[in-house]
Design a protein around this motif. Structure first.
Motif, PDB file in Angstrom:
ATOM      1  N   SER A 307       0.828  -1.209   0.000  1.00  0.00           N
ATOM      2  CA  SER A 307       0.000   0.000   0.000  1.00  0.00           C
ATOM      3  C   SER A 307       0.864   1.262   0.000  1.00  0.00           C
ATOM      4  O   SER A 307       0.644   2.192  -0.782  1.00  0.00           O
ATOM      5  CB  SER A 307      -0.925   0.000   1.215  1.00  0.00           C
ATOM      6  N   LEU A 308       1.871   1.303   0.874  1.00  0.00           N
ATOM      7  CA  LEU A 308       2.778   2.449   0.916  1.00  0.00           C
ATOM      8  C   LEU A 308       3.533   2.606  -0.397  1.00  0.00           C
ATOM      9  O   LEU A 308       3.735   3.729  -0.880  1.00  0.00           O
ATOM     10  CB  LEU A 308       3.770   2.290   2.068  1.00  0.00           C
ATOM     11  N   SER A 309       3.954   1.482  -0.970  1.00  0.00           N
ATOM     12  CA  SER A 309       4.704   1.535  -2.232  1.00  0.00           C
ATOM     13  C   SER A 309       3.851   2.115  -3.348  1.00  0.00           C
ATOM     14  O   SER A 309       4.313   2.935  -4.154  1.00  0.00           O
ATOM     15  CB  SER A 309       5.203   0.136  -2.608  1.00  0.00           C
ATOM     16  N   ALA A 314       2.358   6.759  -6.671  1.00  0.00           N
ATOM     17  CA  ALA A 314       1.302   7.669  -7.139  1.00  0.00           C
ATOM     18  C   ALA A 314       1.464   9.085  -6.585  1.00  0.00           C
ATOM     19  O   ALA A 314       0.607   9.941  -6.809  1.00  0.00           O
ATOM     20  CB  ALA A 314      -0.062   7.117  -6.736  1.00  0.00           C
ATOM     21  N   LEU A 315       2.569   9.350  -5.869  1.00  0.00           N
ATOM     22  CA  LEU A 315       2.865  10.690  -5.333  1.00  0.00           C
ATOM     23  C   LEU A 315       1.792  11.161  -4.350  1.00  0.00           C
ATOM     24  O   LEU A 315       1.448  12.347  -4.332  1.00  0.00           O
ATOM     25  CB  LEU A 315       3.046  11.695  -6.477  1.00  0.00           C
ATOM     26  N   SER A 316       1.255  10.244  -3.540  1.00  0.00           N
ATOM     27  CA  SER A 316       0.215  10.594  -2.564  1.00  0.00           C
ATOM     28  C   SER A 316       0.844  10.721  -1.182  1.00  0.00           C
ATOM     29  O   SER A 316       0.737   9.807  -0.343  1.00  0.00           O
ATOM     30  CB  SER A 316      -0.894   9.532  -2.563  1.00  0.00           C
ATOM     31  N   ALA A 317       1.516  11.828  -0.915  1.00  0.00           N
ATOM     32  CA  ALA A 317       2.272  12.004   0.330  1.00  0.00           C
ATOM     33  C   ALA A 317       1.364  12.007   1.558  1.00  0.00           C
ATOM     34  O   ALA A 317       1.694  11.416   2.591  1.00  0.00           O
ATOM     35  CB  ALA A 317       3.081  13.292   0.274  1.00  0.00           C
ATOM     36  N   ASP A 318       0.213  12.670   1.469  1.00  0.00           N
ATOM     37  CA  ASP A 318      -0.696  12.739   2.618  1.00  0.00           C
ATOM     38  C   ASP A 318      -1.253  11.358   2.957  1.00  0.00           C
ATOM     39  O   ASP A 318      -1.359  10.989   4.138  1.00  0.00           O
ATOM     40  CB  ASP A 318      -1.836  13.711   2.335  1.00  0.00           C
ATOM     41  N   GLN A 319      -1.629  10.594   1.926  1.00  0.00           N
ATOM     42  CA  GLN A 319      -2.136   9.243   2.163  1.00  0.00           C
ATOM     43  C   GLN A 319      -1.034   8.338   2.709  1.00  0.00           C
ATOM     44  O   GLN A 319      -1.292   7.458   3.531  1.00  0.00           O
ATOM     45  CB  GLN A 319      -2.700   8.662   0.863  1.00  0.00           C
ATOM     46  N   PHE A 320       0.186   8.551   2.256  1.00  0.00           N
ATOM     47  CA  PHE A 320       1.339   7.791   2.746  1.00  0.00           C
ATOM     48  C   PHE A 320       1.488   8.008   4.251  1.00  0.00           C
ATOM     49  O   PHE A 320       1.604   7.062   5.029  1.00  0.00           O
ATOM     50  CB  PHE A 320       2.598   8.241   2.005  1.00  0.00           C
ATOM     51  N   ALA A 321       1.472   9.272   4.669  1.00  0.00           N
ATOM     52  CA  ALA A 321       1.627   9.604   6.091  1.00  0.00           C
ATOM     53  C   ALA A 321       0.463   9.063   6.914  1.00  0.00           C
ATOM     54  O   ALA A 321       0.651   8.564   8.032  1.00  0.00           O
ATOM     55  CB  ALA A 321       1.735  11.119   6.262  1.00  0.00           C
ATOM     56  N   ASP A 325       0.545   6.352  10.074  1.00  0.00           N
ATOM     57  CA  ASP A 325      -0.087   6.691  11.356  1.00  0.00           C
ATOM     58  C   ASP A 325      -1.091   5.620  11.762  1.00  0.00           C
ATOM     59  O   ASP A 325      -1.148   5.212  12.926  1.00  0.00           O
ATOM     60  CB  ASP A 325      -0.773   8.052  11.247  1.00  0.00           C
ATOM     61  N   TRP A 326      -1.862   5.142  10.799  1.00  0.00           N
ATOM     62  CA  TRP A 326      -2.820   4.067  11.072  1.00  0.00           C
ATOM     63  C   TRP A 326      -2.098   2.827  11.589  1.00  0.00           C
ATOM     64  O   TRP A 326      -2.537   2.185  12.549  1.00  0.00           O
ATOM     65  CB  TRP A 326      -3.579   3.727   9.786  1.00  0.00           C
ATOM     66  N   ALA A 327      -0.960   2.489  10.960  1.00  0.00           N
ATOM     67  CA  ALA A 327      -0.218   1.300  11.348  1.00  0.00           C
ATOM     68  C   ALA A 327       0.323   1.409  12.773  1.00  0.00           C
ATOM     69  O   ALA A 327       0.278   0.451  13.544  1.00  0.00           O
ATOM     70  CB  ALA A 327       0.930   1.051  10.362  1.00  0.00           C
ATOM     71  N   GLY A 450       9.112  14.153   7.013  1.00  0.00           N
ATOM     72  CA  GLY A 450       7.730  14.445   6.653  1.00  0.00           C
ATOM     73  C   GLY A 450       6.958  13.245   6.147  1.00  0.00           C
ATOM     74  O   GLY A 450       5.835  13.383   5.657  1.00  0.00           O
ATOM     75  N   ALA A 451       7.563  12.036   6.250  1.00  0.00           N
ATOM     76  CA  ALA A 451       6.874  10.832   5.777  1.00  0.00           C
ATOM     77  C   ALA A 451       5.817  10.375   6.762  1.00  0.00           C
ATOM     78  O   ALA A 451       4.881   9.656   6.397  1.00  0.00           O
ATOM     79  CB  ALA A 451       7.883   9.715   5.531  1.00  0.00           C
TER      80      ALA A 451
END
Length: 526
Positions: A307-309, A314-321, A325-327, A450-451
């Motif tokens: 999912s992170l990969s 897809a350059l989705s930095a906010d979703q990555f972070a 946080d969820w994990a 910022g990740a």
């Protein structure tokens, strides 16, 4: 502003990936089955072989390829392969994905075959390196060396199994790779019960069980690769762009996510110098600590890496972070009560599972000491599993390497400081302390880059899990019988008492969570 990469028609037709909570649940259930059978396996080993010299020899012969499996197959290779494969799946055609799979299969298989042959020929040297304390006991040393020749091919077979599992995980087929460890436990149980009576040296049957298990696990996944249309046709091609990327990521990844495994192996090396039984005490306590780590920590890490990969590609930095946080929250929700329960129930758990046959009251007490020490670091072990993918998904392996080296050096310092006053328990505590150092440095780096960003609701969440864990501790202390009762009781009585404790503790924990306002919907995430 960056835009998302254009996808092919094949990629647009791919099904939407399942939610992370559901996927983690699937992996967790499969892993729970495997870990429960793993405990049954260890109960059988304890009953048949106890914690003596032959058991020590087998655990070393098994731990060497098993350590390399975690370090290489589940550690460096998986953390390098899955992000590259996910990137190909996101940005390239299915034909290019197949070319990558074929090239990796051929290149990986050739290297592993060479390493396996060399290791089998040099098994006495490996035994001397990983268990130097055995050099003073010729019988134990020779037995461990002979069994290592049988168990080492497991590395080849299980690494190819991890390769197949990486493909399936990247396509959100999590259940099959999570189920395959069941076959290892079944094979070893069968070897102990049915094969050992036929052997001149019974313990060698376990080594053959490990070998058989490796083959079963690999061939079990082949039909599912064929369903995906990604059954490898091995081709040695080290110049393939994807293979080159994986190799560049693998070397530093050896230190990144697998530092805790290196530390556990160092424990075995030093324990080989201590009194007979020390290796087995550490093994049995480590196995119990591995149960929540495998069922929850590794389950969450398994589903978030693809999912992170994809989100990074897809350059989705906010979703990555937000995914990281969820994990972390999911780990805290399960890791804290698990660590607390292991610490409070150390003797009862060891007695219930292993106090049979050759295992004495003293073995229970000694193993409980190291279990408490491991429980102090359980949460850190789990956090490492979910924080490290935050680097590997972004193909950053340099930072975890630096952190890993720092943690390894610290572990050796802690070992030397604690082994003299605490013996084998000091080794376990040193591993826990170095794991916390590793976790803190990984977390600090992700925040700095910022990740990982603090998402809303953390103060409330910490209060909620604090109340629930306090209630859990109170319930265990109130219901737990004295240690002497666990040692004197029969197996059925122990199992009944432990069942009451576990069910009551789990019920109290989740009831208090619910009363504090925690709901399942709060943990749904894609």
């Amino acid at each position: 502003m960056s835009s998302e990469p254009e996808q092919t028609e094949e990629q647009k037709a791919l099904p939407k990936p399942p939610g992370l909570l559901r996927s983690s649940g699937v992996v967790g259930i499969m892993t729970m089955i495997s870990r429960v059978l793993g405990l049954v396996r260890d109960m059988v080993i304890a009953r048949y072989f106890g914690a003596g010299a032959s058991a020590d020899a087998f655990f070393v012969a098994f731990k060497i390829p098993n350590f390399l499996r975690r370090l290489f197959a589940e550690g460096a290779f998986s953390q390098a392969f899955v992000p590259v494969l996910s990137s190909y799946r996101q940005q390239e055609s299915v034909t290019e994905v197949r070319r990558l799979v074929n090239a990796v299969a051929g290149s990986l298989g050739l290297v592993l075959l060479g390493v396996t042959v060399v290791a089998m020929l040099g098994s006495p040297l490996l035994t001397a390196i990983f268990a130097p304390g055995f050099l003073d006991d010729e019988v134990k040393f020779d037995l461990a060396s002979d069994m290592l020749r049988i168990t080492f091919p497991y590395l080849l077979l299980i690494s190819l199994t991890a390769f197949a599992g990486g493909i399936l995980n990247s396509y959100d087929r999590f259940a099959i790779p999570a189920f395959t460890p069941v076959l290892l436990n079944l094979a070893m149980i069968g070897a102990a019960i049915f094969l050992s009576p036929l052997m001149e040296t019974p313990i060698i049957a376990l080594a053959w069980g490990v070998f058989i298990a490796g083959a079963l696990q690999l061939f079990f996944q082949i039909p599912f690769l064929m369903q995906l249309g990604l059954m490898p046709r091995p081709k040695v091609d080290y110049k393939h762009e994807g293979v080159s990327r994986i190799l560049k990521l693998m070397v530093p990844a050896l230190f990144g996510v697998s530092v805790s495994q290196i530390n556990l192996l160092l424990d075995t090396v030093l324990a080989s110098f201590l009194q007979t039984g020390s290796v087995s005490w550490l093994y049995y306590s480590d196995r119990l600590a591995e149960l929540p780590l495998g069922v929850f920590g590794i389950a969450i890490a398994t589903v978030i890496l693809p999912s992170l990969s994809r989100k990074h590609a897809a350059l989705s930095a906010d979703q990555f972070a937000a995914t990281l946080d969820w994990a972390v929250r999911a780990v805290l929700l399960i890791g804290l009560p698990a660590a607390l329960a292991l610490a409070l129930l150390a003797e009862p758990l060891i007695a219930t599972l292993f106090h049979y046959g050759e295992v004495t009251d003293r073995d229970v007490a000694m193993a409980a000491q190291s279990l408490r020490a491991y429980s102090a670091g359980l949460l850190a072990f789990m956090l490492i599993k979910v924080l490290a993918p935050g680097y590997f998904a972004r193909e950053d392996t340099k930072t975890p390497v630096k952190i890993g080296i720092i943690a390894m050096v610290a572990n050796m310092v802690f070992n030397l400081a604690l082994i003299f006053p605490l013996a084998h328990a000091g080794l376990a505590l040193a591993t826990s302390l170095s794991a916390w150092l590793n976790t803190g440095l990984l977390w600090r780096g992700l925040i700095k880059e910022g990740a990982w960003k603090w998402q809303p609701g953390w103060p409330r969440f910490l209060i909620q899990i604090g109340l629930a864990n306090a209630a859990l501790a109170a319930a265990i202390l109130w219901l737990q019988p004295p240690v002497d009762r666990w040692l004197e009781a029969g197996g059925l009585q122990r199992a009944t008492d432990m069942g009451i404790l576990v069910v009551s503790g789990v019920a109290v924990y989740f009831i208090v969570l619910a009363l504090a306002g925690v709901r399942v919907r709060h943990f749904r995430h894609r």
